[in-house]
Write an enzyme that holds these catalytic residues in place. Structure first.
Site, mmCIF file in Angstrom:
data_model
loop_
_atom_site.group_PDB
_atom_site.id
_atom_site.type_symbol
_atom_site.label_atom_id
_atom_site.label_comp_id
_atom_site.label_asym_id
_atom_site.label_seq_id
_atom_site.Cartn_x
_atom_site.Cartn_y
_atom_site.Cartn_z
ATOM 1 N N PRO A 34 0.721 0.532 2.397
ATOM 2 C CA PRO A 34 -0.646 -0.018 2.337
ATOM 3 C C PRO A 34 -0.782 -0.951 1.154
ATOM 4 O O PRO A 34 -0.529 -0.561 0.011
ATOM 5 C CB PRO A 34 -1.516 1.238 2.167
ATOM 6 C CG PRO A 34 -0.615 2.243 1.536
ATOM 7 C CD PRO A 34 0.765 1.951 2.041
ATOM 8 N N CYS A 66 -3.066 5.243 -6.422
ATOM 9 C CA CYS A 66 -3.467 3.951 -6.978
ATOM 10 C C CYS A 66 -3.739 4.090 -8.471
ATOM 11 O O CYS A 66 -4.610 4.864 -8.884
ATOM 12 C CB CYS A 66 -4.701 3.429 -6.269
ATOM 13 S SG CYS A 66 -5.260 1.825 -6.887
ATOM 14 N N ASP A 126 10.607 0.270 -5.317
ATOM 15 C CA ASP A 126 11.810 -0.561 -5.482
ATOM 16 C C ASP A 126 12.671 -0.643 -4.226
ATOM 17 O O ASP A 126 13.900 -0.701 -4.317
ATOM 18 C CB ASP A 126 12.654 -0.067 -6.656
ATOM 19 C CG ASP A 126 12.040 -0.438 -8.002
ATOM 20 O OD1 ASP A 126 11.050 -1.194 -8.002
ATOM 21 O OD2 ASP A 126 12.548 0.036 -9.032
#
Length: 570
Positions: free
Chosen positions: A25, A108, A210
């Site tokens: 997302p 987040c 990553d």
């Protein structure tokens, strides 16, 4: 828009030994158009951008703008930011008919999200997370509908393990683990922490962080044993990453153009995605130029001119698939300017050949007078006029472009588009290049025409000179022969003996005498004519003298009369 199939579950995709490839997302980026793109390149599951559940439920406008999908957009997970269990459950019920599951954002790290009670601050509230998962499971009327969470890790990994186990007990479908703490940004991913979490629960675990190449999927699986990997920035840079491409293939670029135009993607989103896609394969000056473009048509024109594409937007057909990197952008010319440049090189070659010193003008004239050129003379004149007109039109167009971009000022747009100067400079360079090409092509075309004319004139002068030289040689031969005859005559008269010598001498003397008589006759006639003219002139002079004497006498008489009249008056 179709609803999801209640008999199918996204959990069936988790198979032992198989690593699912998932699009993360991403706020502003993982919207329907981008999800449609990555699905074409082996992406198994897609997430929507994070949606604030309370705003979603409160505003119809927010629901219409934040959540869009279609019948091909599956499997789809809708991610919500929430800090209230009922609000999350209500939002899940709204999107359940059009998706396959919801995901609670617990990772987040942005300040605004954490200050509002969203995102990474929830990893410190395991009971609240557990309650929100349970509410979704209980209130969504679809047993196959999934409820998942996406988290970051604690510095104390035991807290993370505790959070995951409590979420599992509440019925969470799977857990996505970003292998960094909420304070870490670009530090190395803690794969050991992800492996510990995977070993501590029995539900699927997805690793995030990553993932930039397809090989990273396999290496992450080997290090952690997870059931799937989630990529964010890696997919932004290369949407075809999961299909094995090291960098964005050209076909993927044009797929994005097609999808964006078809779905009406706003220019900002359309442009930003292309900026990410081209970042790895373009230089810094090229990125500056591309980043400064301000319209969809300008972007498409740049792509076509820079990468040489013959892509047809109407039929959505693609002409080439690259297995490696995109070709480096360059200042390539369009087809018409390439043709003009080629024509310029041909002109230079012809002029060099015409000026070769070992081919004479008369030889070139003989070549020009071949029958084939006479039959093509009409075509030559038409081609000449046509090329002059075409080159002049192109020259004037190039002049217009140069003036356009030379007079262009960045002005107030410089603050909004600081790289516009580089873009205008590139446009000006191309216009100046086209100006020089067309200008020199016109000039050399006229020079070539003039050289051919001069060669013909030089050949004609050379022919005339040769004829005059032949005539002079003939006159010299005649004079030489005449002198030889005179010498022979003298010799015969002086050295001749006997009747034979006398006869030969007399014959030569007779011939010379006849010539002299003819010349004398001509001279006598000319003298008589001159004498006649002199007599006529003498008579004319005598008449003029008599007339002059008469006029002088009359003038004297008039003068005397005038003098006598004056005396009487006195």
């Amino acid at each position: 828009m179709k609803t999801s199939n209640s008999n199918a579950s996204i959990m069936d995709m988790f198979e032992k030994g198989k690593v699912l490839k998932i699009c993360a997302p991403m706020v502003r980026y993982s919207k329907l158009a981008f999800r449609s793109l990555v699905r074409k390149y082996n992406c198994d599951i897609c997430f929507t951008p994070m949606i604030v559940a309370s705003d979603f439920m409160r505003s119809v406008k927010a629901r219409d703008s934040e959540f869009t999908t279609n019948e091909h957009d599956r499997p789809l997970i809708v991610q919500f930011a929430a800090h209230d269990a009922q609000t999350l459950a209500d939002a899940a019920c709204v999107v359940a008919p059009f998706s396959d599951g919801v995901d609670l954002n617990c990772g987040c790290p942005q300040r605004w999200a954490m200050s509002a009670g969203y995102g990474a601050c929830l990893i410190n509230k395991p009971e609240l997370v557990k309650d929100m998962v349970r509410h979704v499971r209980n209130q969504v009327d679809n047993p196959n509908y999934t409820a998942s969470i996406k988290i970051r890790i604690h510095k104390d990994l035991r807290k993370t393990v505790d959070l995951c186990q409590k979420a599992e007990s509440a019925g969470v479908s799977w857990i996505t683990v970003h292998g960094r703490t909420s304070e870490e940004r670009h530090q190395p991913v803690h794969y050991d922490a992800i492996k510990t979490i995977k070993d501590s629960v029995s539900i699927p675990v997805i690793a995030n962080g990553d993932i930039k190449h397809l090989r990273d999927v396999e290496s992450t699986y080997q290090l952690t044993g997870v059931d799937g990997v989630m990529a964010a920035r890696g997919l932004l840079a290369n949407p075809a990453m999961f299909a094995g491409y090291e960098d964005t293939p050209l076909e993927c670029i044009w797929d994005w153009v097609d999808i964006s135009i078809e779905q009406g993607t706003p220019f900002t989103c359309f442009h930003h995605h292309l900026i990410y896609m081209l970042e790895r394969v373009s230089s810094q000056p090229e990125r500056k130029v591309f980043n400064s473009l301000s319209s969809t048509s300008a972007v498409i024109d740049y792509l076509q001119n820079t990468y040489g594409s013959v892509h047809d937007l109407g039929t959505c057909t693609h002409y080439l698939r690259f297995a490696g990197k995109l070709q480096r952008p360059s200042l390539e010319m369009t087809l018409q300017w390439t043709a003009v440049a080629l024509f310029l090189y041909v002109e230079i070659g012809i002029l060099v050949i015409l000026c070769l010193p070992f081919i004479s003008a008369r030889r070139w004239q003989s070549i020009f007078h071949l029958r084939i050129w006479n039959s093509l003379a009409w075509l030559w004149n038409k081609v000449f006029l046509t090329m002059i007109i075409v080159l002049i039109v192109l020259f004037l167009d190039a002049v217009r472009e140069v003036r356009k971009y030379s007079n262009r000022e960045v002005g107030s747009d410089a603050k909004l588009q600081p790289n516009m100067f580089d873009h205008l400079h590139m446009k000006l360079f191309r216009a100046q290049r086209n100006l020089y090409i067309s200008g020199f092509a016109v000039f050399l075309w006229l020079v070539m025409r003039r050289v051919v004319t001069l060669i013909n004139q030089l050949a004609s002068v050379s022919s005339t000179t040769a004829a005059l030289q032949a005539q002079a040689d003939g006159a010299n031969q005649a004079a030489k022969k005449y002198m030889e005859d005179n010498e022979l005559l003298k010799k015969t008269l002086m050295e001749g003996k006997g009747d034979k010598a006398t006869a030969e001498g007399m014959e030569l003397l007779r011939k010379n005498t006849e010539k002299l008589k003819e010349e004398l006759k001509t001279s006598v006639d000319a003298l008589k004519n001159s004498q006649s003219e002199a007599d006529a002139m003498k008579k004319q002079m005598e008449g003029l003298a008599r007339e002059y004497d008469r006029l002088l006498k009359e003038h004297q008489e008039l003068q005397n009369l005038q003098d006598s009249g004056n005396k009487k008056d006195e």
